[in-house]
Scaffold this motif. Structure first.
Motif, PDB file in Angstrom:
ATOM      1  N   ILE A  33       0.845  -1.201   0.000  1.00  0.00           N
ATOM      2  CA  ILE A  33       0.000   0.000   0.000  1.00  0.00           C
ATOM      3  C   ILE A  33       0.878   1.248   0.000  1.00  0.00           C
ATOM      4  O   ILE A  33       0.671   2.170  -0.790  1.00  0.00           O
TER       5      ILE A  33
ATOM      6  N   SER B 129       2.448   2.001  -3.272  1.00  0.00           N
ATOM      7  CA  SER B 129       1.510   2.110  -4.401  1.00  0.00           C
ATOM      8  C   SER B 129       1.007   3.534  -4.625  1.00  0.00           C
ATOM      9  O   SER B 129       0.454   3.818  -5.677  1.00  0.00           O
ATOM     10  N   VAL B 130       1.192   4.408  -3.652  1.00  0.00           N
ATOM     11  CA  VAL B 130       0.614   5.743  -3.764  1.00  0.00           C
ATOM     12  C   VAL B 130       1.412   6.608  -4.740  1.00  0.00           C
ATOM     13  O   VAL B 130       2.627   6.457  -4.864  1.00  0.00           O
TER      14      VAL B 130
ATOM     15  N   VAL C 109      -6.807  -2.150   1.755  1.00  0.00           N
ATOM     16  CA  VAL C 109      -6.814  -1.018   0.822  1.00  0.00           C
ATOM     17  C   VAL C 109      -6.190   0.241   1.428  1.00  0.00           C
ATOM     18  O   VAL C 109      -6.020   1.239   0.724  1.00  0.00           O
TER      19      VAL C 109
ATOM     20  N   ARG D 223      -4.810   3.059  -1.107  1.00  0.00           N
ATOM     21  CA  ARG D 223      -4.555   2.745  -2.517  1.00  0.00           C
ATOM     22  C   ARG D 223      -5.344   3.721  -3.392  1.00  0.00           C
ATOM     23  O   ARG D 223      -6.508   4.015  -3.111  1.00  0.00           O
TER      24      ARG D 223
END
Length: 150
Positions: A19, A22-23, A63, A81
């Protein structure tokens, strides 16, 4: 589907890093996180000390997460996410982190980039900017709400 927020476990460490990396905004790679001392081992040690990190799940799929530092009354991180932004995940994670810290402190704090969407999000959640820091960061504070029993 509803959002469930639960305490993180050691088995979640891989998802926490997935997570975090992923940003798009405030992106850091695994290598950059390791240079900052944020590794699987350090997260495992933090988790072993007690509740400080929460996972948001939709349909049992992680998430987002929020993390606090009990020793400094700090909301240390909150990441969702990108494909789950705007669904209330961040709000629930922030509320969980705040509730945890307000059980121990009258005032809590965090830092975020002034130009980020997160900055506006935190201000809408009642956080007050008080001090500009290095790297375009702003320190924000929030006081424990006063309950009224009239």
């Amino acid at each position: 589907m509803s959002i469930q927020v639960r305490e993180a476990r050691k088995a979640d460490i891989g998802e926490i890093f997935a997570i975090r990396t992923s940003v798009a905004k405030n992106h850091l790679s695994l290598e950059q996180l390791a240079e900052m001392g944020i590794t699987s081992e350090t997260i495992a040690a933090i988790l072993a000390r007690g509740p400080c990190l929460w996972i948001a799940e939709i349909g049992r799929v992680p998430v987002g997460f929020s993390m606090v530092r009990d020793e400094t009354a700090c909301v240390f991180g909150l990441f969702v996410r990108a494909d789950h932004e705007g669904r209330g995940v961040g709000r629930l994670l922030l509320e969980r982190a705040e509730r945890h810290l307000f059980a121990k402190f009258d005032e809590i704090w965090m830092e975020t980039e002034i130009s980020s969407r997160a900055y506006a999000f935190y201000k809408r959640a009642g956080w007050l900017p008080i001090e500009k820091r290095d790297r375009r960061l702003m320190k924000l504070i929030k006081a424990r709400p006063v309950s009224s029993n009239l």
